[in-house]
Structures are given as C-alpha cells and as structure tokens.
Design an enzyme around this catalytic site. Structure first.
Site, PDB file in Angstrom:
ATOM      1  N   GLU A  57       8.766   0.078   2.958  1.00  0.00           N
ATOM      2  CA  GLU A  57       9.271  -1.240   2.564  1.00  0.00           C
ATOM      3  C   GLU A  57      10.458  -1.153   1.604  1.00  0.00           C
ATOM      4  O   GLU A  57      10.428  -0.415   0.621  1.00  0.00           O
ATOM      5  CB  GLU A  57       8.152  -2.051   1.914  1.00  0.00           C
ATOM      6  CG  GLU A  57       8.530  -3.488   1.622  1.00  0.00           C
ATOM      7  CD  GLU A  57       7.311  -4.352   1.392  1.00  0.00           C
ATOM      8  OE1 GLU A  57       6.907  -5.056   2.330  1.00  0.00           O
ATOM      9  OE2 GLU A  57       6.743  -4.301   0.283  1.00  0.00           O
ATOM     10  N   LYS A  59      11.868  -3.042  -1.052  1.00  0.00           N
ATOM     11  CA  LYS A  59      11.375  -4.075  -1.968  1.00  0.00           C
ATOM     12  C   LYS A  59      11.978  -3.837  -3.340  1.00  0.00           C
ATOM     13  O   LYS A  59      11.615  -2.897  -4.035  1.00  0.00           O
ATOM     14  CB  LYS A  59       9.844  -3.992  -2.019  1.00  0.00           C
ATOM     15  CG  LYS A  59       9.168  -4.928  -3.001  1.00  0.00           C
ATOM     16  CD  LYS A  59       7.662  -4.670  -2.969  1.00  0.00           C
ATOM     17  CE  LYS A  59       6.912  -5.550  -3.939  1.00  0.00           C
ATOM     18  NZ  LYS A  59       5.454  -5.274  -3.919  1.00  0.00           N
ATOM     19  N   LYS A 120       9.836  -9.776   6.161  1.00  0.00           N
ATOM     20  CA  LYS A 120       8.775 -10.002   5.165  1.00  0.00           C
ATOM     21  C   LYS A 120       9.163 -11.191   4.284  1.00  0.00           C
ATOM     22  O   LYS A 120      10.074 -11.105   3.461  1.00  0.00           O
ATOM     23  CB  LYS A 120       8.596  -8.731   4.326  1.00  0.00           C
ATOM     24  CG  LYS A 120       7.477  -8.812   3.285  1.00  0.00           C
ATOM     25  CD  LYS A 120       6.191  -8.277   3.851  1.00  0.00           C
ATOM     26  CE  LYS A 120       5.085  -8.243   2.792  1.00  0.00           C
ATOM     27  NZ  LYS A 120       5.187  -7.088   1.882  1.00  0.00           N
ATOM     28  N   GLU A 169      -1.348 -11.441   8.345  1.00  0.00           N
ATOM     29  CA  GLU A 169      -1.932 -10.892   7.130  1.00  0.00           C
ATOM     30  C   GLU A 169      -3.135 -11.706   6.664  1.00  0.00           C
ATOM     31  O   GLU A 169      -3.070 -12.925   6.523  1.00  0.00           O
ATOM     32  CB  GLU A 169      -0.879 -10.868   6.030  1.00  0.00           C
ATOM     33  CG  GLU A 169      -1.388 -10.410   4.682  1.00  0.00           C
ATOM     34  CD  GLU A 169      -0.291 -10.425   3.648  1.00  0.00           C
ATOM     35  OE1 GLU A 169       0.684  -9.671   3.818  1.00  0.00           O
ATOM     36  OE2 GLU A 169      -0.390 -11.210   2.683  1.00  0.00           O
ATOM     37  N   ASN A 189      -4.279  -7.313   3.499  1.00  0.00           N
ATOM     38  CA  ASN A 189      -3.551  -7.149   2.249  1.00  0.00           C
ATOM     39  C   ASN A 189      -4.537  -6.776   1.147  1.00  0.00           C
ATOM     40  O   ASN A 189      -5.500  -7.496   0.889  1.00  0.00           O
ATOM     41  CB  ASN A 189      -2.824  -8.443   1.878  1.00  0.00           C
ATOM     42  CG  ASN A 189      -1.777  -8.237   0.805  1.00  0.00           C
ATOM     43  OD1 ASN A 189      -1.719  -7.176   0.179  1.00  0.00           O
ATOM     44  ND2 ASN A 189      -0.930  -9.228   0.600  1.00  0.00           N
ATOM     45  N   GLU A 219      -2.057  -3.029   3.855  1.00  0.00           N
ATOM     46  CA  GLU A 219      -0.866  -3.380   3.082  1.00  0.00           C
ATOM     47  C   GLU A 219      -1.144  -3.355   1.580  1.00  0.00           C
ATOM     48  O   GLU A 219      -2.160  -3.859   1.132  1.00  0.00           O
ATOM     49  CB  GLU A 219      -0.391  -4.791   3.445  1.00  0.00           C
ATOM     50  CG  GLU A 219      -0.231  -5.086   4.925  1.00  0.00           C
ATOM     51  CD  GLU A 219      -0.014  -6.562   5.161  1.00  0.00           C
ATOM     52  OE1 GLU A 219       0.676  -7.204   4.348  1.00  0.00           O
ATOM     53  OE2 GLU A 219      -0.544  -7.092   6.151  1.00  0.00           O
ATOM     54  N   SER A 220      -0.244  -2.779   0.843  1.00  0.00           N
ATOM     55  CA  SER A 220      -0.209  -2.826  -0.626  1.00  0.00           C
ATOM     56  C   SER A 220      -1.176  -1.839  -1.298  1.00  0.00           C
ATOM     57  O   SER A 220      -2.273  -1.593  -0.804  1.00  0.00           O
ATOM     58  CB  SER A 220      -0.514  -4.236  -1.159  1.00  0.00           C
ATOM     59  OG  SER A 220       0.359  -5.184  -0.611  1.00  0.00           O
TER      60      SER A 220
END
Length: 265
Positions: A57, A59, A120, A169, A189, A219-220
């Site tokens: 990502e 970000k 995103k 998500e 997530n 995710e994350s």
C-alpha cells in the site's frame, strides 16, 4: 459506525458533491466510456496465483498517526513495490484523512505500474467508481461498515459493469452477511475503523466463517512475515500491508526483504 468513520463519510458526501460540480456525471461517463473497451488486470486472479499475496500500500498519512511519509512520491514507491515483488498495489485516494489523490494512481501507471491497483477510498457513491476507472484502478474497496446491504449490492454491480473488481471489507461477524453477495475478494480489516484499534487476530477469528471458495484478504496490522504464513494457513490469499513498509526509508526494499522471508522460510 463509530465517530471517526461517521466524520469521514459525512465529509466524503460533501466531497463527492464538489467533484460532481467540477466534473459533471455526464462528462465523467463520457470520459470513461472509451476505456470500457479495454480490460484491467484481475486482482483476485493475481492473488490466487501468487506465492506471497502481498498487496503493498502507498499510504502517506492516517487519521490516527498523522503523516507516515509526507514526501512519498507516487512516481517512485508504487513502481518500486512492483519491481520488488508486490502481487498488487493499494493506493490511498482520500486526500483529507490519508493524504491521497486519484492522481497518484495515474502517476503510478504513467511511471510503469502494470500490476493490479486497488482504489482505496470510502466509496459511497457510484460517481467514485467512475473516478476509479478513469484514473486507472483495477479494483475498488467497498466497506460494509459505511454501506447498507442494498447500497453495497448496487455499487458492486456498477463496479462490475465498469470492469472493476470489488474488495469488500468487513470487520465484525454481523458484517459477514455482506459476503453472501459474492464479491471478487472478501477483506477482513483487523483495524476498527471507529477506534482505530488493530488486532490481527480478527482475521483468524472470522476466516472460517467466510465462504470456503472466497478469495480472502487480511488487511491492516500485519508486520511480521510469520503472521502472513499463519494467515495463509488459515485460508487467506491476500495480505494488505502499508504502514510497515511506508515508515521505512525505502518501502520497496522493505517489501523485498519481507517477501524473501515468506518464500524462503
């Protein structure tokens, strides 16, 4: 929805109306129409075929931590991710909260990025799907927490009509009913979008409740290659990682070392 997510979505509604005033729906439809003759790379297929499944990502900022890499260049980092083995990319396009822009996807594509790119953002309006297609995305993120089932179904159908895949998500067990719509990819997530508390165990808890044949993305909060290996054992094919790479001096090199451990360990 918790407070911060409500704030983001409220701002997003105002933002979308501003975009429509600047570029009408009729005009963005006209600009996207010629692109529909050309298909985009499939993110779900890329993840299924990959040995690492890393969605790297781009970000630069987050609401909880502020700037992560304010000087990060969309012409450099996404291409470096590609060269260093990323299966796909996620590029933040929300400006106010994440320091992103649609232009970052255009810039990355112009620099030579050819692998699938996830748009995103907090998508709440069909107009944003046209924005995603116009800037060169392959897939869009839809978030169960800020969409009704009916709205999510409509947006997913529209995304598919535009040739875009959907990463849907979810964060909690009640949201798993959204998976019944059979999105291209089911995302779990690990970060609560309201409190921003992150717990990777969330993916392990919810994995077995997702459809068996779903392309699953965690995710994350993933910072250890061993976590990726364990998640893969739990049935995940995709692993979205941003901050862990972006906080380093050279995100592409950090990705390379991360993948090397996953594949060789």
């Amino acid at each position: 929805m918790a407070d911060i997510l409500e704030e983001i979505v409220a701002h997003k509604r105002l933002e979308v109306e501003r975009f429509k005033a600047e570029l009408s729906e009729q005009e963005i439809h006209r600009r996207v129409e010629p692109l529909l003759d050309f298909s985009v790379a499939s993110m779900s297929q890329a993840l299924t075929a990959s040995d690492s499944g890393i969605i790297a990502e781009f970000k630069r900022k987050s609401p909880s931590k502020g700037w992560i890499k304010e000087d990060g260049q969309a012409s450099i980092i996404p291409l470096s991710y590609q060269k260093n083995g990323a299966t796909a990319l996620s590029i933040l396009t929300d400006e106010k909260y994440f320091g992103g822009s649609d232009e970052f996807i255009k810039t990355a594509r112009h620099a030579g990025v050819q692998i699938p790119v996830l748009y995103k953002n907090f998508v709440i309006d069909e107009y944003q799907l046209f924005q995603a297609r116009l800037c060169g995305a392959s897939a869009v993120l839809l978030i169960a927490a800020d969409l009704t089932l009916a709205k999510c179904r409509m947006l997913m159908r529209s995304a598919h009509e535009l040739g875009l895949e959907v990463l849907l998500e979810m964060h909690s067990e009640p949201e798993l009913e959204y998976a019944e719509m059979e999105p291209d990819m089911c995302g779990i997530n690990n970060r609560n979008l309201g409190s921003f508390v992150t717990d990777v165990q969330n993916s392990f808890r919810l994995a077995e409740l997702l459809p068996k044949d779903a392309v699953k993305v965690s995710e994350s909060g993933i910072s250890n290659p061993d976590t990726v290996k364990a998640l893969r054992q739990a049935g995940f094919q995709g692993f979205l990682i941003g901050e862990n790479f972006m906080k380093t001096p050279d995100p592409g090199a950090a990705l390379h070392e991360f993948i090397k451990i996953i594949i060789n360990k």
